[in-house]
Write a protein that holds these residues in place. Structure first.
Motif, PDB file in Angstrom:
ATOM      1  N   GLU A 185       0.847  -1.186   0.000  1.00  0.00           N
ATOM      2  CA  GLU A 185       0.000   0.000   0.000  1.00  0.00           C
ATOM      3  C   GLU A 185       0.886   1.241   0.000  1.00  0.00           C
ATOM      4  O   GLU A 185       1.966   1.247   0.593  1.00  0.00           O
ATOM      5  CB  GLU A 185      -0.914   0.043   1.220  1.00  0.00           C
ATOM      6  N   TRP A 239      -0.574   5.237   0.008  1.00  0.00           N
ATOM      7  CA  TRP A 239      -1.710   6.105  -0.275  1.00  0.00           C
ATOM      8  C   TRP A 239      -1.682   7.391   0.527  1.00  0.00           C
ATOM      9  O   TRP A 239      -0.996   7.512   1.527  1.00  0.00           O
ATOM     10  CB  TRP A 239      -3.031   5.381  -0.016  1.00  0.00           C
ATOM     11  N   ARG A 292      -2.143   3.472  -3.950  1.00  0.00           N
ATOM     12  CA  ARG A 292      -2.389   2.029  -3.907  1.00  0.00           C
ATOM     13  C   ARG A 292      -2.965   1.685  -2.538  1.00  0.00           C
ATOM     14  O   ARG A 292      -2.366   1.995  -1.517  1.00  0.00           O
ATOM     15  CB  ARG A 292      -1.104   1.240  -4.149  1.00  0.00           C
ATOM     16  N   ALA A 328      -6.338  -5.225  -4.234  1.00  0.00           N
ATOM     17  CA  ALA A 328      -5.777  -3.887  -4.080  1.00  0.00           C
ATOM     18  C   ALA A 328      -5.971  -3.101  -5.367  1.00  0.00           C
ATOM     19  O   ALA A 328      -5.918  -3.667  -6.467  1.00  0.00           O
ATOM     20  CB  ALA A 328      -4.294  -3.963  -3.726  1.00  0.00           C
ATOM     21  N   GLN A 329      -6.186  -1.799  -5.227  1.00  0.00           N
ATOM     22  CA  GLN A 329      -6.392  -0.911  -6.360  1.00  0.00           C
ATOM     23  C   GLN A 329      -5.259   0.108  -6.442  1.00  0.00           C
ATOM     24  O   GLN A 329      -4.755   0.583  -5.419  1.00  0.00           O
ATOM     25  CB  GLN A 329      -7.698  -0.126  -6.188  1.00  0.00           C
ATOM     26  N   ASP A 330      -4.863   0.453  -7.649  1.00  0.00           N
ATOM     27  CA  ASP A 330      -4.082   1.663  -7.912  1.00  0.00           C
ATOM     28  C   ASP A 330      -5.071   2.659  -8.495  1.00  0.00           C
ATOM     29  O   ASP A 330      -5.473   2.534  -9.660  1.00  0.00           O
ATOM     30  CB  ASP A 330      -2.956   1.408  -8.913  1.00  0.00           C
ATOM     31  N   GLY A 367      -9.930   2.332 -10.539  1.00  0.00           N
ATOM     32  CA  GLY A 367      -8.501   2.055 -10.535  1.00  0.00           C
ATOM     33  C   GLY A 367      -8.007   1.387 -11.794  1.00  0.00           C
ATOM     34  O   GLY A 367      -8.749   1.192 -12.765  1.00  0.00           O
ATOM     35  N   ASN A 412      -4.842  -6.206 -11.040  1.00  0.00           N
ATOM     36  CA  ASN A 412      -4.763  -7.405 -10.206  1.00  0.00           C
ATOM     37  C   ASN A 412      -5.886  -8.386 -10.525  1.00  0.00           C
ATOM     38  O   ASN A 412      -6.951  -8.005 -11.004  1.00  0.00           O
ATOM     39  CB  ASN A 412      -4.815  -7.021  -8.722  1.00  0.00           C
TER      40      ASN A 412
END
Length: 464
Positions: free
Chosen positions: A158, A160, A176, A212-214, A235, A239
């Motif tokens: 992560e 962020w 992230r 998980a997101q970017d 995002g 993934n």
């Protein structure tokens, strides 16, 4: 006749004397309290002066003292730092290429000797070590980074920034981050109640058992007596179950709503509904084609997942320190549709690379209960159940890929788990776990795990 007035006069005099004595005693007590308050205020002021002098002396450079006191720079960095040490001993069967029968492998074709990375490791092992750094950037923003270190590799789990000053119940996060879908998804592994994630999360999101997101996340907390929260995320979608498509715009979107409230002083609950939409381009899975030649199945299309979650917590008078009970469960429904192709570079392969249709509908759930019966001891039970559902591929693809590949089998994976753990404090825990794993068709695996979790440094509160 004379005695009665005399007695009344004596009583009046005594009463007046008693009243005067009471007033004098109260005045003396008030005076003592005032003196104590004054004394403590003076001591506190003296200690504060001493603390300020000590800080100034520590911050001053070596050599002659400056002519005037200096003020710390506004950009001075004092982050919250924590380090999570996590490892285990695991006893289980030696099964090559472990997975969940009937479900697309999140690790694609990236196999190592003895199975997919991470889930087939027996004996002693150090799981990834987490280093967390966080701090308020200014009155308006906060930042946090989580780095996972394992076997010489460093991964950014992560990284962020988050708003602090928008107001009106609105929160913004970017970078992230772990998606807000479901209940368990936002939690790091050291906060789980069991040594591993439910089968549901392994099937949905793979090795890390979380999505998980970017990108960006927007939340709104409604100004209501009960918890009402809405969230939306957009995002990259790189993934699993999506893939990185290197395109403009958003590759994935997620939405969630959470409701919660207290029930009396002893109980509270939270329920949620989430939706994840993403796309995959040539998502890979290892197969053996109809000629028993090694190849890759490639999926291109859309993936949609719904998740419903519910949590109930109970503790006497709302104090969980000595005893508490948590009931938790989640259900998912995932549907995918698009095209599939089978490719192989080996001689004699049946795979031609031609596209054909692909459609799947799968579901699953888990339920668990964890009871803390003393300040140090907890025990828990969990049951997982998945349904590979119906996976349909076109006749041409069926002829090339064949019927022997586990990802297309109809199966209902399951697992039952028992655990007991001991915590010396909120920073140190030792856990013993047993699982009867039937996630692979035709195999019943008795798994024993001994796990330790040690937290150093700042330790933020876990999510509800």
């Amino acid at each position: 006749m004379f005695r009665k007035p005399m007695a009344l006069a004596v009583l009046a005099a005594l009463s007046g004397a008693a009243g005067a004595a009471d007033d004098a005693e109260l005045a003396a007590i008030r005076s003592q309290i005032a003196e104590l308050k004054k004394s403590y205020e003076q001591r506190i002021a003296a200690l504060e002066d001493k603390l300020a002098q000590t800080r100034a002396a520590a911050a001053a450079p070596a050599g002659p003292a400056p002519a005037a006191p200096t003020v710390a720079a506004a950009s001075a960095f004092n982050p919250e730092v924590s380090l999570i040490l996590q490892g285990q001993y695991k006893s289980m069967k030696n099964i090559a290429e472990r997975g969940v029968t009937g479900f697309w492998p999140a690790a694609g074709h990236d196999h190592e000797e003895g199975g997919i990375k991470g889930i087939s490791r027996r004996g002693f092992s150090v799981e990834h070590t987490e280093l967390m750094l966080g701090a308020n950037i200014d009155p308006y923003w906060r930042g946090q980074a989580t780095l996972a270190v394992a076997d010489g590799e460093v991964e950014v789990e992560e990284a962020w920034f988050q708003s602090l000053g928008i107001g009106h119940g609105i929160g913004l996060k970017g970078g992230r981050f772990r998606s807000g879908i479901g209940y368990l998804n936002e939690q790091h592994a050291h906060a789980w109640d069991f040594a591993d994630a439910p089968l549901m999360y392994a099937a949905l999101f793979g090795e890390h058992a979380s999505y998980a997101q970017d990108g960006l996340q927007l939340k709104w907390l409604a100004p209501t007596p009960m918890l009402v929260e809405f969230g939306a995320e957009f995002g990259r979608g790189a993934n699993f179950p999506g893939t990185d498509r290197n395109k403009n715009g958003a590759g994935a979107a997620a939405f969630h709503v959470h409701l919660g409230d207290d029930v009396g002083t002893a109980s509270s609950w939270r329920a949620g509904l989430s939706y994840l939409r993403t796309r995959a381009r040539e998502r890979e899975a290892e197969v053996h084609d109809a000629n028993d030649v090694h190849g890759d199945a490639l999926f291109t299309g859309r993936s949609r997942t719904w998740i419903a979650d519910f949590v109930w917590k109970w503790s006497p008078d709302g104090n969980p320190k000595y005893r508490n009970l948590k009931l938790q469960g989640e259900y998912f429904d995932r549907r995918e549709n698009g095209d599939i192709a089978c490719t192989s570079a080996e001689a004699g392969a049946a795979c031609s690379g031609a596209l054909d249709r692909y459609r799947s509908s799968q579901s699953g759930w888990y339920a668990q209960a964890v009871y803390q019966f003393t300040p140090n001891w907890r025990a828990g039970v969990r049951y997982d159940r998945l349904n590979s559902g119906s996976t349909r591929i076109g006749a041409a693809a069926q002829a090339e890929i064949g019927d022997e590949n586990a990802i297309f089998h109809k199966y209902r994976p399951s697992r039952g788990t028992l655990m007991v753990d001991y915590s010396w404090s909120e920073f140190s825990r030792l856990r013993l776990q047993y699982a009867r794993d039937k996630s692979m068709a035709g195999i019943a695996d008795n798994q024993f795990t001994v796990q330790y979790i040690m937290s150093l440094g700042a330790h933020g509160a876990h999510k509800f």
